[in-house]
Design a protein around this motif. Structure first.
Motif, PDB file in Angstrom:
ATOM      1  N   VAL A 173      -5.842  -3.839  14.366  1.00 31.22           N
ATOM      2  CA  VAL A 173      -5.001  -2.221  13.705  1.00 31.22           C
ATOM      3  C   VAL A 173      -4.866  -1.967  14.269  1.00 31.22           C
ATOM      4  O   VAL A 173      -5.358  -0.624  14.365  1.00 31.22           O
ATOM      5  N   ILE A 174      -3.338  -1.381  14.167  1.00 31.25           N
ATOM      6  CA  ILE A 174      -3.047  -0.297  14.879  1.00 31.25           C
ATOM      7  C   ILE A 174      -1.560   0.546  14.341  1.00 31.25           C
ATOM      8  O   ILE A 174      -1.046  -0.315  13.136  1.00 31.25           O
ATOM      9  N   ASP A 175      -1.484   1.825  14.996  1.00 30.65           N
ATOM     10  CA  ASP A 175      -0.921   1.946  13.418  1.00 30.65           C
ATOM     11  C   ASP A 175       0.935   2.765  15.147  1.00 30.65           C
ATOM     12  O   ASP A 175       0.505   2.097  16.092  1.00 30.65           O
ATOM     13  N   GLN A 176       1.941   3.466  14.677  1.00 30.28           N
ATOM     14  CA  GLN A 176       3.027   3.799  14.890  1.00 30.28           C
ATOM     15  C   GLN A 176       2.489   4.663  16.375  1.00 30.28           C
ATOM     16  O   GLN A 176       3.427   4.427  17.265  1.00 30.28           O
ATOM     17  N   HIS A 205     -10.364 -23.124  20.414  1.00 30.62           N
ATOM     18  CA  HIS A 205      -9.787 -22.023  20.533  1.00 30.62           C
ATOM     19  C   HIS A 205     -10.075 -21.137  18.793  1.00 30.62           C
ATOM     20  O   HIS A 205      -9.646 -21.901  18.342  1.00 30.62           O
ATOM     21  N   LYS A 206     -10.761 -20.480  19.045  1.00 34.29           N
ATOM     22  CA  LYS A 206     -10.304 -19.935  17.592  1.00 34.29           C
ATOM     23  C   LYS A 206      -8.893 -18.466  17.112  1.00 34.29           C
ATOM     24  O   LYS A 206      -8.672 -17.555  18.100  1.00 34.29           O
ATOM     25  N   PRO A 207      -8.618 -18.874  16.043  1.00 32.91           N
ATOM     26  CA  PRO A 207      -7.527 -17.869  16.124  1.00 32.91           C
ATOM     27  C   PRO A 207      -7.314 -16.137  15.550  1.00 32.91           C
ATOM     28  O   PRO A 207      -8.831 -15.969  15.687  1.00 32.91           O
ATOM     29  N   SER A 208      -6.978 -15.562  15.822  1.00 28.06           N
ATOM     30  CA  SER A 208      -6.391 -14.048  16.407  1.00 28.06           C
ATOM     31  C   SER A 208      -5.582 -13.432  15.376  1.00 28.06           C
ATOM     32  O   SER A 208      -4.094 -13.945  15.481  1.00 28.06           O
ATOM     33  N   ALA A 209      -5.232 -12.225  15.240  1.00 29.95           N
ATOM     34  CA  ALA A 209      -4.311 -11.160  14.616  1.00 29.95           C
ATOM     35  C   ALA A 209      -4.315 -10.200  15.199  1.00 29.95           C
ATOM     36  O   ALA A 209      -5.083  -9.531  15.233  1.00 29.95           O
ATOM     37  N   SER A 210      -2.940 -10.048  15.151  1.00 30.14           N
ATOM     38  CA  SER A 210      -2.218  -8.020  15.176  1.00 30.14           C
ATOM     39  C   SER A 210      -1.864  -7.580  14.171  1.00 30.14           C
ATOM     40  O   SER A 210      -1.407  -8.842  13.987  1.00 30.14           O
ATOM     41  N   VAL A 211      -2.259  -6.652  13.911  1.00 28.41           N
ATOM     42  CA  VAL A 211      -1.277  -5.726  12.730  1.00 28.41           C
ATOM     43  C   VAL A 211      -0.546  -4.325  13.121  1.00 28.41           C
ATOM     44  O   VAL A 211      -1.636  -3.434  13.384  1.00 28.41           O
ATOM     45  N   LEU A 212       0.228  -3.888  13.265  1.00 31.81           N
ATOM     46  CA  LEU A 212       1.416  -2.895  13.260  1.00 31.81           C
ATOM     47  C   LEU A 212       1.768  -2.242  12.084  1.00 31.81           C
ATOM     48  O   LEU A 212       3.008  -2.609  11.303  1.00 31.81           O
ATOM     49  N   LEU A 213       1.050  -1.289  12.077  1.00 34.44           N
ATOM     50  CA  LEU A 213       1.013  -0.208  10.725  1.00 34.44           C
ATOM     51  C   LEU A 213       2.162   0.877  11.149  1.00 34.44           C
ATOM     52  O   LEU A 213       2.066   1.343  12.319  1.00 34.44           O
ATOM     53  N   LEU A 271       0.482  -1.021  -0.580  1.00 35.57           N
ATOM     54  CA  LEU A 271      -0.123   0.372  -0.048  1.00 35.57           C
ATOM     55  C   LEU A 271       0.689   0.937   0.240  1.00 35.57           C
ATOM     56  O   LEU A 271       2.115   1.564   0.519  1.00 35.57           O
ATOM     57  N   ALA A 272       0.714   2.040  -0.745  1.00 32.54           N
ATOM     58  CA  ALA A 272       1.260   3.396  -0.969  1.00 32.54           C
ATOM     59  C   ALA A 272       1.663   3.782   0.854  1.00 32.54           C
ATOM     60  O   ALA A 272       2.343   4.564   0.280  1.00 32.54           O
ATOM     61  N   ALA A 273       0.364   4.102   1.130  1.00 31.97           N
ATOM     62  CA  ALA A 273       0.705   5.032   2.317  1.00 31.97           C
ATOM     63  C   ALA A 273       1.627   4.417   3.816  1.00 31.97           C
ATOM     64  O   ALA A 273       1.696   5.030   4.547  1.00 31.97           O
ATOM     65  N   VAL A 274       1.460   2.913   3.533  1.00 30.63           N
ATOM     66  CA  VAL A 274       2.057   1.784   4.367  1.00 30.63           C
ATOM     67  C   VAL A 274       4.331   2.252   3.787  1.00 30.63           C
ATOM     68  O   VAL A 274       4.268   1.607   3.277  1.00 30.63           O
ATOM     69  N   ARG A 275       4.183   1.922   5.300  1.00 27.02           N
ATOM     70  CA  ARG A 275       6.143   2.138   5.077  1.00 27.02           C
ATOM     71  C   ARG A 275       6.490   0.991   5.386  1.00 27.02           C
ATOM     72  O   ARG A 275       7.962   0.165   5.228  1.00 27.02           O
ATOM     73  N   ASN A 276       5.799   0.946   6.508  1.00 26.02           N
ATOM     74  CA  ASN A 276       6.554  -0.717   6.928  1.00 26.02           C
ATOM     75  C   ASN A 276       5.099  -1.522   7.602  1.00 26.02           C
ATOM     76  O   ASN A 276       4.477  -0.552   8.589  1.00 26.02           O
ATOM     77  N   ALA A 277       5.054  -3.156   8.406  1.00 19.27           N
ATOM     78  CA  ALA A 277       4.123  -3.269   8.655  1.00 19.27           C
ATOM     79  C   ALA A 277       4.886  -5.008   8.879  1.00 19.27           C
ATOM     80  O   ALA A 277       5.187  -5.658   8.705  1.00 19.27           O
ATOM     81  N   ARG A 278       4.224  -5.141  10.029  1.00 18.25           N
ATOM     82  CA  ARG A 278       4.336  -6.047  11.147  1.00 18.25           C
ATOM     83  C   ARG A 278       2.599  -6.985  11.519  1.00 18.25           C
ATOM     84  O   ARG A 278       2.305  -6.410  11.791  1.00 18.25           O
ATOM     85  N   VAL A 279       2.762  -8.260  11.193  1.00 23.84           N
ATOM     86  CA  VAL A 279       1.657  -9.285  11.331  1.00 23.84           C
ATOM     87  C   VAL A 279       1.944 -10.586  12.396  1.00 23.84           C
ATOM     88  O   VAL A 279       3.345 -11.406  11.867  1.00 23.84           O
TER      89      VAL A 279
END
Length: 551
Positions: A213-216, A171-179, A148-156
């Motif tokens: 999803v959270i940002d820096q 148990h159900k899976p979950s995910a978190s994304v740091l942008l 994505l053009a606005a994303v510089r780095n991402a961690r999942v």
């Protein structure tokens, strides 16, 4: 004493004159020639030097080292930007270098993908295999989000619970994304929702509500279906804003042709009811009235019982005989039995009849669901500018609108927004002069202000500067020195003593000295030595040097 030196004739060759010229006179020519050669060489090297363009920017230390090592193997020259944030290569090799580095999987972006599974070791356990798969999936998702053009780095980060058939509740899976976004960039709500659905669709049995999803800065970008602080979620807020914008645009589209473009401002505030309610009503109506009732079922029961028989006739043998058997023919009327035959003596018979009728119950079931997003109340504010008129002299004046015109405008606005008094809508129209803000007009750039012309002038200035510098060296150093070398010395005038043609030292003769060339009296020479000892010393030094060369 003879102090005259013999000069070279004017017809002597140039090489001979140059050889006879002292070093201090030949030094400007040598320096000028060397400077001219240096300028020409520098201009040639400058013109052949390639322009460098950016290959990659903002690489991690690991990726930067891998890219530089690959460029060295490929014999591609590289440079660093002044800030060290970019790697630059020659302009004609940018695309070639990118393709070759992409074939090697560079840059990796600081994360590993499914290529981690290509280097599996023999004897790896199931836990390690599952861990490598999770790392590879996280890396692939990070690379997809970084596109994505606005994303510089991402961690999942994925939380994948171990599935087991011996557990009843899984148990159900979950995910978190740091942008990490680029400076000055933001993500719209639709883009955040796209990231959430991308991650949820890539992991089996992962719900979109389980993705955060959270940002820096630590701000939570995903809503996860929960309401905001004011009780409205993103879709409801967008609906309110879109509705208010549509109402405002309706007013502008209707009034601008009348009062002119830019002479009206409108704002509409909508109070929207997003309450969700559902009601169920069940009603029973009595079966009375003129309308016939619907019969559900009916049952009728009838029975006849004869009364006790009394003694009749003359007692005897005939009266004691049993009655004849009754016959029931298939066709024909039935024959009365003896028991059913009424006695002539007037015996009574008992009859019984029962009837049960069941009617349908008149029942009404009504389920009501209220529509969400209904308009509870509208508030509109409209400001109209004064009428602008220009007189014959070209002077502009502003005059307010008449009450009739304002009333017409109010009627139009009411119809445009669907004004309703029962709903409690409010409308306010004000006629006031607008403050004129002078907007700077876009002035076309002059010929010398255009960027392409500036770049062309810069390039031409570089070339002309090199040529001008060469001409300065030629006309200030080389040309005057060559003229001085080629110029023949003028004969010494009468009354002077020349020590040497190449290095003339003229001594003023004293008053009363002989003016014959080549001969001086001893007393005149002594007087000259007393009056000008430095010049005499120079002449003697020249003679000594000439005598040493001749010896």
């Amino acid at each position: 004493m003879n102090a005259t030196a013999h000069p070279l004739p004017a017809s002597a060759p140039t090489t001979a004159r140059l050889a006879a010229t002292p070093l201090r006179r030949k030094l400007p020519v040598i320096v000028g020639a060397a400077a001219l050669v240096a300028i020409v060489a520098a201009s040639i090297m400058w013109s052949r030097q390639p322009e460098y363009r950016v290959l990659f920017t903002n690489l991690s230390d690991r990726d930067g080292g891998a890219v530089i090592a690959s460029l060295t193997q490929l014999n591609v020259p590289y440079r660093f930007s002044p800030g060290g944030a970019a790697i630059m290569v020659p302009e004609d090799r940018v695309h070639d270098a990118r393709l070759k580095l992409a074939s090697q999987g560079l840059p990796r972006g600081g994360s590993v993908g499914f290529e981690l599974l290509e280097k599996q070791k023999f004897g790896i356990t199931r836990f390690q295999e599952q861990l490598n798969f999770q790392r590879g999936l996280e890396g692939e998702l990070s690379r997809s989000i970084q596109s994505l053009a606005a994303v510089r780095n991402a961690r999942v980060h994925l939380a994948l619970p171990a599935q087991s058939g011996f557990l009843r509740e899984q148990h159900k899976p979950s995910a978190s994304v740091l942008l990490e976004l680029h400076p000055g960039r933001t993500l719209e709500r639709a883009q955040v929702a796209g990231i959430v659905h991308l991650v949820a669709s890539s992991v089996p049995e992962l719900s979109a509500k389980q993705v955060s999803v959270i940002d820096q800065t630590g701000a939570l970008l995903s809503v996860n279906g929960e309401g905001l602080a004011n009780g409205l979620d993103g879709s409801q807020l967008n609906h309110v804003r879109r509705l208010e914008s549509e109402f405002s645009q309706r007013v502008l589209d209707l009034l601008e042709p009348i009062v002119g473009t830019g002479n009206v401002r409108a704002q509409v505030t909508a109070d929207i009811d997003f309450t969700q309610s559902e009601s169920t009503a069940e009603q029973y109506r009595p079966n009375q009235g003129a309308e016939p009732a619907a019969v559900r079922s009916q049952q009728v029961l009838e029975s006849t019982e004869p009364s006790a028989a009394t003694a009749q006739g003359v007692p005897g043998a005939l009266s004691n005989q049993p009655p004849a058997p009754a016959s029931a023919p298939v066709n024909g009327p039935g024959q009365a039995t003896e028991a059913a035959t009424p006695s002539r003596g007037g015996g009574a018979t008992g009859a019984r009849r029962e009837a049960v009728t069941n009617y349908e119950v008149d029942r009404t079931v009504r389920v009501t669901r209220n529509a969400t997003g209904t308009i509870r109340r509208l508030s509109a504010a409209v400001v109209v500018n004064h009428r602008r008129s220009v007189d014959a002299a070209g002077k502009a004046t502003l005059s307010p609108l008449s009450p009739a015109e304002l009333e017409n405008i109010e009627s139009l606005v009411r119809e445009a927004i669907g004004f309703s008094r029962e709903r409690g809508d409010s409308l306010n129209i004000v006629n006031a002069p607008f403050t004129e803000i002078e907007t700077p007009r876009e002035v076309p750039l002059e010929f010398w202000e255009k960027p392409e012309n500036i770049a062309l002038a810069r390039d031409l200035g570089k070339q002309l500067g090199v040529v001008l510098l060469g001409l300065i060296v030629v006309f200030t150093l080389i040309r005057p020195a060559l003229k001085a070398i080629g110029r023949s010395p003028a004969p010494a005038p009468a009354g002077t003593l020349n020590a040497r043609v190449d290095d003339p030292v003229q001594l003023p003769l004293p008053a009363g000295a002989q003016t014959a060339p080549g001969m001086l009296r001893q007393e005149d020479i002594l007087k000259i030595a007393r009056d000008n000892p430095a010049a005499v010393a120079s002449v003697v030094r020249t003679w000594v040097g000439t005598g040493a060369k001749g010896a």
